[in-house]
Motif scaffolding. Structure first.
Motif, mmCIF file in Angstrom:
data_model
loop_
_atom_site.group_PDB
_atom_site.id
_atom_site.type_symbol
_atom_site.label_atom_id
_atom_site.label_comp_id
_atom_site.label_asym_id
_atom_site.label_seq_id
_atom_site.Cartn_x
_atom_site.Cartn_y
_atom_site.Cartn_z
ATOM 1 N N THR A 194 0.830 -1.257 0.100
ATOM 2 C CA THR A 194 0.104 -0.221 -0.166
ATOM 3 C C THR A 194 0.853 1.086 -0.018
ATOM 4 O O THR A 194 0.563 2.348 -0.734
ATOM 5 C CB THR A 194 -0.801 -0.010 1.260
ATOM 6 N N MET A 195 1.935 1.301 0.984
ATOM 7 C CA MET A 195 2.812 2.424 0.925
ATOM 8 C C MET A 195 3.599 2.685 -0.421
ATOM 9 O O MET A 195 3.707 3.772 -0.855
ATOM 10 C CB MET A 195 3.750 2.270 2.143
ATOM 11 N N LEU A 196 3.830 1.604 -0.990
ATOM 12 C CA LEU A 196 4.678 1.640 -2.413
ATOM 13 C C LEU A 196 3.686 2.101 -3.176
ATOM 14 O O LEU A 196 4.161 3.160 -4.044
ATOM 15 C CB LEU A 196 5.309 0.179 -2.786
ATOM 16 N N LEU A 197 2.396 1.623 -3.328
ATOM 17 C CA LEU A 197 1.423 2.089 -4.251
ATOM 18 C C LEU A 197 1.364 3.742 -4.115
ATOM 19 O O LEU A 197 1.146 4.286 -5.204
ATOM 20 C CB LEU A 197 0.402 1.429 -4.096
ATOM 21 N N GLU A 200 4.180 5.747 -5.309
ATOM 22 C CA GLU A 200 4.161 5.925 -6.831
ATOM 23 C C GLU A 200 2.981 6.655 -7.485
ATOM 24 O O GLU A 200 3.215 7.643 -8.237
ATOM 25 C CB GLU A 200 4.195 4.435 -7.341
ATOM 26 N N LYS A 201 1.923 6.382 -6.869
ATOM 27 C CA LYS A 201 0.756 7.076 -7.552
ATOM 28 C C LYS A 201 0.600 8.503 -7.212
ATOM 29 O O LYS A 201 0.045 9.290 -7.860
ATOM 30 C CB LYS A 201 -0.604 6.248 -6.958
ATOM 31 N N GLU A 202 0.830 8.559 -5.669
ATOM 32 C CA GLU A 202 0.483 9.979 -5.239
ATOM 33 C C GLU A 202 1.965 10.814 -5.307
ATOM 34 O O GLU A 202 1.887 11.930 -4.652
ATOM 35 C CB GLU A 202 0.067 10.082 -3.805
ATOM 36 N N LYS A 203 3.035 10.265 -5.388
ATOM 37 C CA LYS A 203 4.364 10.841 -5.454
ATOM 38 C C LYS A 203 4.814 11.460 -3.996
ATOM 39 O O LYS A 203 5.234 12.494 -3.798
ATOM 40 C CB LYS A 203 4.526 11.900 -6.307
ATOM 41 N N ILE A 204 4.107 10.539 -3.013
ATOM 42 C CA ILE A 204 4.675 10.886 -1.679
ATOM 43 C C ILE A 204 5.880 10.472 -0.998
ATOM 44 O O ILE A 204 6.129 9.212 -1.358
ATOM 45 C CB ILE A 204 3.570 10.465 -0.680
ATOM 46 N N THR A 205 6.500 11.146 -0.417
ATOM 47 C CA THR A 205 8.001 10.654 -0.026
ATOM 48 C C THR A 205 7.774 10.069 1.397
ATOM 49 O O THR A 205 7.080 10.515 2.138
ATOM 50 C CB THR A 205 8.952 11.998 0.303
ATOM 51 N N PHE A 206 8.264 8.847 1.422
ATOM 52 C CA PHE A 206 8.240 8.142 2.793
ATOM 53 C C PHE A 206 9.625 7.958 3.415
ATOM 54 O O PHE A 206 10.519 7.814 2.519
ATOM 55 C CB PHE A 206 7.849 6.666 2.435
ATOM 56 N N LYS A 218 12.249 -3.747 0.247
ATOM 57 C CA LYS A 218 11.384 -2.959 -0.593
ATOM 58 C C LYS A 218 11.811 -1.361 -0.710
ATOM 59 O O LYS A 218 11.366 -0.887 -1.615
ATOM 60 C CB LYS A 218 9.899 -3.106 0.089
ATOM 61 N N ALA A 219 12.629 -1.031 0.204
ATOM 62 C CA ALA A 219 12.721 0.279 0.330
ATOM 63 C C ALA A 219 13.826 0.736 -1.043
ATOM 64 O O ALA A 219 14.604 -0.295 -1.344
ATOM 65 C CB ALA A 219 13.892 0.550 1.647
ATOM 66 N N ARG A 220 13.903 1.770 -1.516
ATOM 67 C CA ARG A 220 14.833 2.172 -2.435
ATOM 68 C C ARG A 220 15.981 2.872 -1.894
ATOM 69 O O ARG A 220 16.996 2.908 -2.765
ATOM 70 C CB ARG A 220 13.844 3.226 -3.508
ATOM 71 N N ARG A 221 16.079 3.440 -0.874
ATOM 72 C CA ARG A 221 17.400 3.856 -0.080
ATOM 73 C C ARG A 221 17.484 3.302 1.287
ATOM 74 O O ARG A 221 16.188 3.098 2.007
ATOM 75 C CB ARG A 221 17.078 5.245 -0.304
ATOM 76 N N LEU A 222 18.509 2.740 1.499
ATOM 77 C CA LEU A 222 18.694 2.374 3.062
ATOM 78 C C LEU A 222 19.691 3.266 3.765
ATOM 79 O O LEU A 222 20.717 3.297 3.381
ATOM 80 C CB LEU A 222 19.016 0.899 3.060
ATOM 81 N N ILE A 223 18.978 3.831 4.693
ATOM 82 C CA ILE A 223 20.111 4.552 5.623
ATOM 83 C C ILE A 223 20.324 3.576 6.836
ATOM 84 O O ILE A 223 19.521 3.597 7.527
ATOM 85 C CB ILE A 223 19.675 5.927 5.982
ATOM 86 N N THR A 224 21.565 3.189 7.061
ATOM 87 C CA THR A 224 21.864 2.479 8.235
ATOM 88 C C THR A 224 22.596 3.178 9.266
ATOM 89 O O THR A 224 23.479 4.065 9.089
ATOM 90 C CB THR A 224 22.904 1.392 7.738
ATOM 91 N N LEU A 225 21.968 3.034 10.531
ATOM 92 C CA LEU A 225 22.595 4.014 11.814
ATOM 93 C C LEU A 225 23.088 3.077 12.701
ATOM 94 O O LEU A 225 22.521 1.662 12.758
ATOM 95 C CB LEU A 225 21.278 4.519 12.250
ATOM 96 N N GLU A 226 24.245 3.250 13.163
ATOM 97 C CA GLU A 226 24.726 2.496 14.293
ATOM 98 C C GLU A 226 25.427 3.361 15.400
ATOM 99 O O GLU A 226 26.204 4.555 14.734
ATOM 100 C CB GLU A 226 25.910 1.629 13.541
ATOM 101 N N ASP A 227 24.906 3.488 16.405
ATOM 102 C CA ASP A 227 25.293 4.206 17.571
ATOM 103 C C ASP A 227 25.198 5.811 17.179
ATOM 104 O O ASP A 227 25.955 6.642 17.508
ATOM 105 C CB ASP A 227 26.779 3.960 17.994
ATOM 106 N N GLY A 228 24.219 5.968 16.535
ATOM 107 C CA GLY A 228 23.781 7.415 16.185
ATOM 108 C C GLY A 228 24.208 7.906 15.086
ATOM 109 O O GLY A 228 24.208 9.074 14.918
#
Lengths: 238, 405
Positions: A194-197, A200-206, A218-228
């Motif tokens: 649903t979120m992906l749809l 794409e459909k609404e061009k909403i940034t998640f 499913k994510a198109r960008r992965l930001i990895t955090l470790e110890d902040g």
């Protein structure tokens, strides 16, 4: 307006050396440590990392729910830490959609009313609210539950309603803190689809935090955090 | 904001048990407060009625600057007053009285009494003293007793006399000569005012007049009943204009303690309401606090998604007002029903006076009412309703502060 946003219109979130220090008794906990990050419009970004790595804190800082110890957060070029509490509430209302892990919906309102809630706070006319709510109910596949109370919905359905409510008023972006944490595999899959749809459909940034591998996939960008600290920032073409 | 009202209203039904309990508590408090006010009103009304019916009537006319020692030589002209009163349509009835201080004696003892000379036909229209005489204890100048005197039961006990007993009444005439006249007890009255009973005796004008050495048509006091008690002030003004050399007094001016009683009643009502509503305020605060702290997470979520603190506060206030106003209306409705029932039958408080001392109530100067007929008026309703509203709003301040912290 910020220089960066003037030159690059698609940047909607930017953090500069964002640091948050919590005091736990006498010891200090560095929840985020000099985080520099930009989010552009239309992204479907996951902040990942082990428990206690600072994912929720980062999202709270970006959403203006927590004040940074140092550093700045710019949303659509505006330094949100310069806003007063009242201005910040109003800013969130008009620019940011939220999906939380728990307590997302208002129990005394129906599904339809929950989705329309933010629009009503914004003062959007009833006709527009009804049209948008109907459209979103169709998109999340809960049209037949429009008049149900949240207590009668499953966990996955509740989260889908929360997503619909968050994007009902077409905010700049949606912050979702571990949206699938309490869902079973099937419900989590449905929510992500649903979120992906909607992305794409609404061009909403998640922008969402997770440690669920299904979500990461499913994510198109992965930001990895470790110890902040951001240890990895990878983009995928899916 | 329509959504705020909608959410506040629906929150009422969220915890039905708690809402019902809160409504019950507030309704009980409102009922208790309003019924206490109604009882207070009824009690003072009873006292005022007793004063008006027995002692003061609605208006009284005296000679100007009359001293309290009932100077016999200071009298008024009955015909002149009659003419003036005939010109005032609102005057329903009047009684022309003679008044003197006297010493009433038997072979064993004597007591000092204010002797009031009346014409029975006129007096029974302005005073219900006749109705306080029991059948077996004589009549109010209706028997064949020669030269009757009507004294109180209390005086009769002191003098150790009964109906038809002979007593000597001594008093001064207008020239200062002492007159001693034999009377027979014609009736024994008993009012609810001990001081009045201890000080008053009635005789017929025709029996008293020959011994006072006064010209024909002399009167000391005129008691008046008007057709509308609420118009007393206007009628008093009219009579005063027609009789500028006379002292016209309203019932509460004749007995100034009535004003004191009225003020006391106001103070007592205020204090009882204050205690009721302060207690209610604390209970309400506790209830609201429990309710909102339980939903703190929800309020936080609302604030995060963009609902401002003012709207959250407004929602708590409206929610509380919905509950308390429903409760207030219920309480007032129950109170109205109770007042309607008891205003007809009255509440017997004789038990308060059953023992010898009567808890001291029988010794007070003012009349003691034995039945209370509760009275509540529109303003009492408005005041209580306003108080509930104000207390409800105040009670939400602390919970709102806590939840928005």
């Amino acid at each position: 307006m910020n220089e960066l946003t003037e030159n690059s219109k698609s940047i909607i979130v930017r953090t500069d050396n964002l640091t948050k220090l919590f005091l736990d008794g006498k010891s200090e906990i560095m929840a985020t440590d000099s985080v520099n990050l930009t989010i552009t419009s239309g992204e479907f970004t996951a902040v990942v990392g082990p428990s206690g790595s600072g994912k929720t804190t980062l999202l709270n800082l970006i959403g203006g729910l927590t004040t940074p110890t140092s550093g700045k957060v710019f949303v659509n070029g505006r330094d949100i830490n310069q806003l007063t509490d009242k201005e910040l509430v109003n800013f969130r209302l008009h620019n940011i959609g939220f999906v939380f892990q728990f307590l997302n919906l208002i129990p005394v309102l129906t599904v339809e009313e929950n989705i329309a809630f933010i629009m009503e706070l914004q003062g959007i006319y009833k006709e527009q609210r009804v049209a948008r709510t109907t459209e979103l109910l169709k998109l999340i596949g809960l049209k037949d539950r429009a008049n149900s109370r949240p207590s009668t919905l499953s966990g996955g359905q509740k989260q889908r309603v929360a997503v619909a409510r968050a994007l009902a008023s077409k905010p700049l972006f949606i912050l979702a803190d571990e949206p699938t944490a309490n869902l079973d595999t099937e419900a989590a899959e449905t929510l992500l689809d649903t979120m992906l749809l909607l992305n794409e459909k609404e061009k909403i940034t998640f922008l969402f935090s997770t440690h669920d591998p299904r979500v990461m996939n499913k994510a198109r960008r992965l930001i990895t955090l470790e110890d902040g600290r951001i240890t990895k920032d990878e983009t995928y073409a899916r | 904001m329509k959504i705020v009202y909608k959410m506040a209203f629906r929150n009422l039904f969220r915890r039905k048990g708690r809402s019902t309990l809160l409504i019950t508590i507030v309704a009980t408090a409102v009922f208790a407060a309003s019924f206490v006010v109604a009882l207070g009103n009824g009690f003072t009304d009873g006292i005022f009625r007793e004063y008006i019916n027995i002692q003061t009537s609605h208006l009284q006319i005296h000679v100007n600057n009359l001293s309290e020692i009932n100077d016999v030589s200071k009298f008024m002209d009955k015909r002149m007053i009659q003419e003036a009163l005939n010109a005032v349509d609102e005057v329903e009835s009047s009684s022309y009285r003679l008044k003197t201080n006297s010493l009433v004696s038997t072979a064993q003892t004597s007591v000092g009494l204010t002797l009031i000379g009346v014409d029975r036909g006129d007096e029974i229209k302005v005073s219900s003293i006749y109705s306080t005489i029991d059948n077996c204890e004589g009549t109010f100048f209706e028997s064949d007793v020669v030269r009757p005197i009507v004294i109180s039961k209390r005086s009769a006990e002191k003098l150790n006399v009964g109906v038809k007993s002979r007593i000597i009444v001594s008093f001064q005439d207008s020239s200062g000569e002492i007159q001693k006249v034999l009377f027979r007890v014609g009736g024994l009255f008993q009012t609810n005012t001990k001081s009045f009973d201890n000080m008053t005796a009635f005789v017929q004008n025709s029996d008293l007049m020959p011994y006072l050495n006064l010209p024909d048509g002399a009167v000391h006091e005129v008691a008046i009943i008007v057709n509308d008690l609420k118009e007393c002030d206007n009628i008093k003004q009219k009579i005063s204009q027609l009789l500028p050399d006379h002292d016209v007094k309203k019932w509460n001016e004749v007995v100034p303690i009535i004003d004191l009683l009225s003020a006391w009643h106001g103070l007592a009502t205020f204090l009882s309401l204050a205690i009721f509503f302060i207690t209610l305020g604390f209970s309400l605060t506790n209830f609201i606090l429990m309710s909102v702290l339980e939903r703190k997470g929800e309020f936080r979520m609302l604030n995060k998604v963009g609902m401002c603190g003012r709207d959250i506060g407004a929602m708590i206030v409206i929610e509380t007002l919905f509950t308390t106003l429903i409760a207030a209306l219920t309480g007032l409705l129950i109170s109205t029903i109770a007042v309607l029932i008891f205003s007809k039958s009255g509440i017997d408080i004789n038990f308060l006076f059953e023992n010898e001392s009567g808890y001291g109530l029988g010794t007070v100067i003012c009349p003691v009412v034995t039945h209370i007929y509760p009275v509540i008026n529109k303003m009492d309703f408005v005041n209580i309703f306003a108080l509930v509203t104000v207390v409800s709003i105040i009670a939400t301040i602390s919970p709102i502060k806590k939840v928005l912290k």
